[in-house]
Design a protein around this motif. Structure first.
Motif, PDB file in Angstrom:
ATOM      1  N   VAL A   1       0.851  -1.194   0.000  1.00  0.00           N
ATOM      2  CA  VAL A   1       0.000   0.000   0.000  1.00  0.00           C
ATOM      3  C   VAL A   1       0.889   1.247   0.000  1.00  0.00           C
ATOM      4  O   VAL A   1       1.795   1.365   0.824  1.00  0.00           O
ATOM      5  CB  VAL A   1      -0.920   0.023   1.239  1.00  0.00           C
ATOM      6  N   GLN A   2       0.604   2.128  -0.940  1.00  0.00           N
ATOM      7  CA  GLN A   2       1.344   3.392  -0.983  1.00  0.00           C
ATOM      8  C   GLN A   2       0.367   4.534  -1.211  1.00  0.00           C
ATOM      9  O   GLN A   2      -0.494   4.467  -2.091  1.00  0.00           O
ATOM     10  CB  GLN A   2       2.401   3.387  -2.077  1.00  0.00           C
ATOM     11  N   LEU A   3       0.517   5.569  -0.404  1.00  0.00           N
ATOM     12  CA  LEU A   3      -0.303   6.770  -0.509  1.00  0.00           C
ATOM     13  C   LEU A   3       0.650   7.956  -0.566  1.00  0.00           C
ATOM     14  O   LEU A   3       1.471   8.135   0.335  1.00  0.00           O
ATOM     15  CB  LEU A   3      -1.233   6.893   0.697  1.00  0.00           C
ATOM     16  N   VAL A   4       0.539   8.761  -1.616  1.00  0.00           N
ATOM     17  CA  VAL A   4       1.461   9.877  -1.810  1.00  0.00           C
ATOM     18  C   VAL A   4       0.667  11.161  -2.004  1.00  0.00           C
ATOM     19  O   VAL A   4      -0.014  11.340  -3.022  1.00  0.00           O
ATOM     20  CB  VAL A   4       2.382   9.637  -3.016  1.00  0.00           C
ATOM     21  N   GLU A   5       0.776  12.057  -1.013  1.00  0.00           N
ATOM     22  CA  GLU A   5       0.075  13.335  -1.068  1.00  0.00           C
ATOM     23  C   GLU A   5       0.893  14.370  -1.826  1.00  0.00           C
ATOM     24  O   GLU A   5       2.127  14.318  -1.849  1.00  0.00           O
ATOM     25  CB  GLU A   5      -0.222  13.869   0.344  1.00  0.00           C
ATOM     26  N   SER A   6       0.200  15.321  -2.410  1.00  0.00           N
ATOM     27  CA  SER A   6       0.844  16.456  -3.067  1.00  0.00           C
ATOM     28  C   SER A   6      -0.133  17.624  -3.067  1.00  0.00           C
ATOM     29  O   SER A   6      -1.314  17.460  -2.754  1.00  0.00           O
ATOM     30  CB  SER A   6       1.253  16.098  -4.495  1.00  0.00           C
ATOM     31  N   GLY A  25      -0.984  -0.077  -4.946  1.00  0.00           N
ATOM     32  CA  GLY A  25      -0.730  -1.261  -4.138  1.00  0.00           C
ATOM     33  C   GLY A  25      -1.969  -1.917  -3.561  1.00  0.00           C
ATOM     34  O   GLY A  25      -1.861  -2.895  -2.809  1.00  0.00           O
ATOM     35  N   PHE A  26      -3.133  -1.385  -3.863  1.00  0.00           N
ATOM     36  CA  PHE A  26      -4.388  -1.979  -3.425  1.00  0.00           C
ATOM     37  C   PHE A  26      -5.493  -1.525  -4.373  1.00  0.00           C
ATOM     38  O   PHE A  26      -5.295  -0.631  -5.192  1.00  0.00           O
ATOM     39  CB  PHE A  26      -4.720  -1.602  -1.976  1.00  0.00           C
ATOM     40  N   THR A  27      -6.648  -2.164  -4.260  1.00  0.00           N
ATOM     41  CA  THR A  27      -7.775  -1.816  -5.115  1.00  0.00           C
ATOM     42  C   THR A  27      -8.467  -0.591  -4.546  1.00  0.00           C
ATOM     43  O   THR A  27      -9.331  -0.681  -3.668  1.00  0.00           O
ATOM     44  CB  THR A  27      -8.745  -2.996  -5.228  1.00  0.00           C
ATOM     45  N   PHE A  28      -8.064   0.559  -5.053  1.00  0.00           N
ATOM     46  CA  PHE A  28      -8.503   1.854  -4.505  1.00  0.00           C
ATOM     47  C   PHE A  28     -10.018   1.956  -4.443  1.00  0.00           C
ATOM     48  O   PHE A  28     -10.584   2.419  -3.450  1.00  0.00           O
ATOM     49  CB  PHE A  28      -7.917   2.963  -5.376  1.00  0.00           C
TER      50      PHE A  28
END
Length: 119
Positions: A1-6, A25-28
């Motif tokens: 699982v990866q979450l990248v804010e911007s 990395g997962f089924t959003f």
């Protein structure tokens, strides 16, 4: 699982910013999603949540009417549109997988993006 804010940055009071969170990395589309924030010297505050399809949204009283959460499941991206920003909105903003009643139940967080509201 990866979450990248911007999308964070510095803005004057009354201004707007749009935060993005790119998920992988997962089924959003199978997960509710949330935004939370941590102001300097304070604990983490849940800000907003959205269901899998995007049709149901939730907001903390402190941001209701000013912030709008949304998602694009085709692009695996979560958004937070922030309008009428106030100095007290200054914080590191995080996206998180899920929508839970307790912050302790969130297992996956992004690295955060800094929002500073100042004149």
């Amino acid at each position: 699982v990866q979450l990248v804010e911007s999308g964070g940055g510095m803005v004057q009071p009354g201004g707007s910013l749009r935060l993005s969170c790119a998920a992988s990395g997962f089924t959003f589309s199978s997960y509710d999603m949330s935004w939370a924030r941590q102001a300097p010297g304070k604990g983490t505050e849940w800000v907003s949540g959205i269901n899998t399809g995007g049709g149901t949204t939730y907001y903390a009283d402190s941001v209701k009417g000013r912030f709008t959460i949304s998602r694009n499941n085709a692009e695996n991206t979560l958004y937070l549109q922030m309008n009428s920003l106030k100095p007290e909105d200054t914080a590191v903003y995080y996206c998180a997988r899920g929508y839970y009643s307790s912050l302790r139940d969130y297992n996956y967080w992004g690295q955060g993006t800094q929002v500073t509201v100042s004149s």
